[in-house]
Design an enzyme around this catalytic site. Structure first.
Site, PDB file in Angstrom:
ATOM      1  N   ASN A   1       8.289   2.876  -0.339  1.00  0.00           N
ATOM      2  CA  ASN A   1       7.280   3.849  -0.757  1.00  0.00           C
ATOM      3  C   ASN A   1       6.567   4.422   0.473  1.00  0.00           C
ATOM      4  O   ASN A   1       7.125   4.458   1.550  1.00  0.00           O
ATOM      5  CB  ASN A   1       6.307   3.234  -1.773  1.00  0.00           C
ATOM      6  CG  ASN A   1       5.875   4.221  -2.833  1.00  0.00           C
ATOM      7  OD1 ASN A   1       5.495   5.345  -2.550  1.00  0.00           O
ATOM      8  ND2 ASN A   1       5.928   3.795  -4.089  1.00  0.00           N
ATOM      9  N   ARG A   2       5.326   4.837   0.315  1.00  0.00           N
ATOM     10  CA  ARG A   2       4.663   5.634   1.343  1.00  0.00           C
ATOM     11  C   ARG A   2       3.586   4.866   2.110  1.00  0.00           C
ATOM     12  O   ARG A   2       2.895   4.022   1.551  1.00  0.00           O
ATOM     13  CB  ARG A   2       4.040   6.877   0.696  1.00  0.00           C
ATOM     14  CG  ARG A   2       5.066   7.858   0.157  1.00  0.00           C
ATOM     15  CD  ARG A   2       4.434   8.966  -0.664  1.00  0.00           C
ATOM     16  NE  ARG A   2       5.413   9.989  -1.017  1.00  0.00           N
ATOM     17  CZ  ARG A   2       6.225   9.903  -2.091  1.00  0.00           C
ATOM     18  NH1 ARG A   2       6.143   8.859  -2.914  1.00  0.00           N
ATOM     19  NH2 ARG A   2       7.097  10.856  -2.342  1.00  0.00           N
TER      20      ARG A   2
ATOM     21  N   HIS B   1       9.717   5.158   2.678  1.00  0.00           N
ATOM     22  CA  HIS B   1      10.864   4.233   2.666  1.00  0.00           C
ATOM     23  C   HIS B   1      11.339   3.845   4.060  1.00  0.00           C
ATOM     24  O   HIS B   1      12.526   3.668   4.308  1.00  0.00           O
ATOM     25  CB  HIS B   1      12.024   4.844   1.874  1.00  0.00           C
ATOM     26  CG  HIS B   1      11.736   5.041   0.420  1.00  0.00           C
ATOM     27  ND1 HIS B   1      10.871   4.236  -0.287  1.00  0.00           N
ATOM     28  CD2 HIS B   1      12.212   5.971  -0.461  1.00  0.00           C
ATOM     29  CE1 HIS B   1      10.821   4.651  -1.542  1.00  0.00           C
ATOM     30  NE2 HIS B   1      11.611   5.690  -1.676  1.00  0.00           N
TER      31      HIS B   1
ATOM     32  N   HIS C   1      16.402   0.628  -4.837  1.00  0.00           N
ATOM     33  CA  HIS C   1      16.173   1.993  -5.317  1.00  0.00           C
ATOM     34  C   HIS C   1      17.304   2.460  -6.237  1.00  0.00           C
ATOM     35  O   HIS C   1      17.775   3.598  -6.127  1.00  0.00           O
ATOM     36  CB  HIS C   1      16.041   2.940  -4.122  1.00  0.00           C
ATOM     37  CG  HIS C   1      15.179   4.134  -4.376  1.00  0.00           C
ATOM     38  ND1 HIS C   1      15.514   5.120  -5.287  1.00  0.00           N
ATOM     39  CD2 HIS C   1      13.987   4.512  -3.853  1.00  0.00           C
ATOM     40  CE1 HIS C   1      14.580   6.052  -5.291  1.00  0.00           C
ATOM     41  NE2 HIS C   1      13.636   5.710  -4.428  1.00  0.00           N
TER      42      HIS C   1
ATOM     43  N   TYR D   1      19.095   4.001  -9.401  1.00  0.00           N
ATOM     44  CA  TYR D   1      18.812   5.038 -10.389  1.00  0.00           C
ATOM     45  C   TYR D   1      19.574   4.668 -11.666  1.00  0.00           C
ATOM     46  O   TYR D   1      20.801   4.640 -11.668  1.00  0.00           O
ATOM     47  CB  TYR D   1      19.303   6.398  -9.906  1.00  0.00           C
ATOM     48  CG  TYR D   1      18.494   7.056  -8.817  1.00  0.00           C
ATOM     49  CD1 TYR D   1      17.816   8.251  -9.063  1.00  0.00           C
ATOM     50  CD2 TYR D   1      18.431   6.522  -7.539  1.00  0.00           C
ATOM     51  CE1 TYR D   1      17.098   8.894  -8.064  1.00  0.00           C
ATOM     52  CE2 TYR D   1      17.712   7.158  -6.530  1.00  0.00           C
ATOM     53  CZ  TYR D   1      17.053   8.340  -6.799  1.00  0.00           C
ATOM     54  OH  TYR D   1      16.340   8.979  -5.810  1.00  0.00           O
TER      55      TYR D   1
ATOM     56  N   ASP E   1       6.269   9.890 -10.882  1.00  0.00           N
ATOM     57  CA  ASP E   1       6.513   9.277  -9.572  1.00  0.00           C
ATOM     58  C   ASP E   1       5.251   8.510  -9.227  1.00  0.00           C
ATOM     59  O   ASP E   1       4.480   8.882  -8.342  1.00  0.00           O
ATOM     60  CB  ASP E   1       6.823  10.350  -8.526  1.00  0.00           C
ATOM     61  CG  ASP E   1       7.371   9.759  -7.222  1.00  0.00           C
ATOM     62  OD1 ASP E   1       7.549   8.522  -7.160  1.00  0.00           O
ATOM     63  OD2 ASP E   1       7.618  10.527  -6.283  1.00  0.00           O
TER      64      ASP E   1
ATOM     65  N   GLU F   1      11.109   0.338  -9.597  1.00  0.00           N
ATOM     66  CA  GLU F   1      11.119  -0.390  -8.330  1.00  0.00           C
ATOM     67  C   GLU F   1       9.912  -1.329  -8.231  1.00  0.00           C
ATOM     68  O   GLU F   1       8.779  -0.877  -8.054  1.00  0.00           O
ATOM     69  CB  GLU F   1      11.085   0.602  -7.171  1.00  0.00           C
ATOM     70  CG  GLU F   1      12.108   1.732  -7.264  1.00  0.00           C
ATOM     71  CD  GLU F   1      11.680   2.942  -6.460  1.00  0.00           C
ATOM     72  OE1 GLU F   1      11.300   2.781  -5.282  1.00  0.00           O
ATOM     73  OE2 GLU F   1      11.703   4.056  -7.021  1.00  0.00           O
TER      74      GLU F   1
END
Length: 352
Positions: A85-86, A112, A186, A188, A252, A318
């Protein structure tokens, strides 16, 4: 330990441009299978039965060839680290020392891990068996300064499958300097099949009564928001598409796991259900947060078997520490110090 009917197959997947051999490991229990690549520590497929109980429905988005994975920028199925993440401002301070990271997210933040992502690295793999079943343990050393993070880190990720259709991921790490650590996978998911289109008809229930408020750059403000009465409320089972138009391009968001105690115990966090209700996936984890992401940035992405992935073709779930935790004293601690061991478990349990 359950091992009856479980097996592991190893096959050559291809060569990288420098001649490095890449292998694919497939875990199976006679009902479902999971394939993992030692390039990027990637889950390349999760194959479960379809409506007729034929075992050929791949529910993980991805690529058909090694070349596809090398050129892929969507982080399909990959392990993310050092910090998933950030991180706001692409920097953090530990013990009075400020570290600068890659600004790979809107030229402002780190996402990431930055530009040198772990899904483009070769990992060492070996077969293992433990209380979670049989599987593959992948390891690598992350040197001091990689992605801008301090310390030499030893990292391992174990993918395990048992007879109950539980796919368990165990993350471990140690480091010789204090450093942020936050690993996740991660993948999907589309329980209708990876090439079936939108997941807006999927239903999801999450044991999360709060989510993190973020600013315009998706960095948490530090405030936890109640989901009740908002489009972000999934405390009862609800179709992902029901309120998605009310939240911009899609979800998100990092949700806060109810009952998180920080004791390493697995908590049931979410239950995802296919459009027709024939398949379910239960998500359990040991971390305080879970990122719900509805593939908002997928746009004409070439996938496996000729599929083309579009916006909302999949959902990511996640388990992780809170984003920007190194810069938020009020968030659960995300700093790994020398002498400590980072350990985090995620479990995806399939029912069909």
């Amino acid at each position: 330990m359950l091992t009856k009917g479980l097996k592991i197959e190893k096959n050559r997947f291809g060569l990288l441009s420098d001649g490095t051999k890449v292998h694919l490991y497939t875990l199976s229990n006679g009902k479902m299978s999971v394939s993992i690549c030692d390039y990027g520590c990637i889950i390349t497929s999760i194959v479960i039965p379809d409506k007729q109980h034929n075992r050929h429905l791949d529910v993980a988005l991805g690529c058909s060839t090694l070349g596809g994975w090398v050129s892929n920028h969507e982080t399909f199925g990959a392990v993310v680290g050092r910090f998933a993440n950030r991180i706001g401002g692409a920097s953090f301070t530990i013990d009075g020392v400020t570290y600068e990271l890659d600004k790979n997210d809107n030229s402002v933040n780190t996402l990431h891990g930055g530009f040198s992502r772990w899904d483009k690295k070769i990992w060492k793999a070996k077969r293992i068996a433990n209380e979670y079943g049989i599987g593959i343990k992948l390891t690598r050393k992350s040197p001091d300064g990689e992605q801008g993070f301090p310390g030499n880190a030893k990292v391992s990720v174990s993918y395990m499958l048992n007879e109950r259709n539980d796919l368990t991921i165990v993350y471990k790490a140690t480091c010789d300097k204090a450093t942020p650590f936050n690993m996740t996978n991660h993948s999907y998911f589309n329980l209708n099949g990876h090439s079936s289109g939108s997941i807006e008809g999927h239903k999801i229930q999450m044991n999360c009564s709060k989510y993190l408020e973020v600013d315009k750059n998706l960095i948490p403000t530090g405030k936890l928001i109640d989901v009740a009465g908002t489009p972000y409320d999934f405390t009862s089972s609800k179709a992902l598409g029901k309120d998605i138009a009310k939240v911009g391009s899609g979800y998100d968001n990092c949700y806060c796991v109810d009952g998180f105690a920080g004791d390493g115990s697995l908590k049931t966090i979410a239950v995802l259900e296919s459009d027709d209700g024939a398949r379910k996936m239960t998500v359990r984890g040991t971390q305080p947060g879970i990122q719900l992401y509805t593939g908002n940035f997928l746009n004409n992405i070439n996938g496996k078997d000729g599929a083309v992935y579009q916006c909302h073709s999949a959902v990511c779930l996640e388990t992780q520490d809170y984003p920007d935790a190194p810069n938020k004293d009020s968030f659960p601690n995300s700093i790994l110090r020398p002498g400590e061991t980072y350990r985090h478990v995620t479990q995806y349990s399939f029912m069909f």
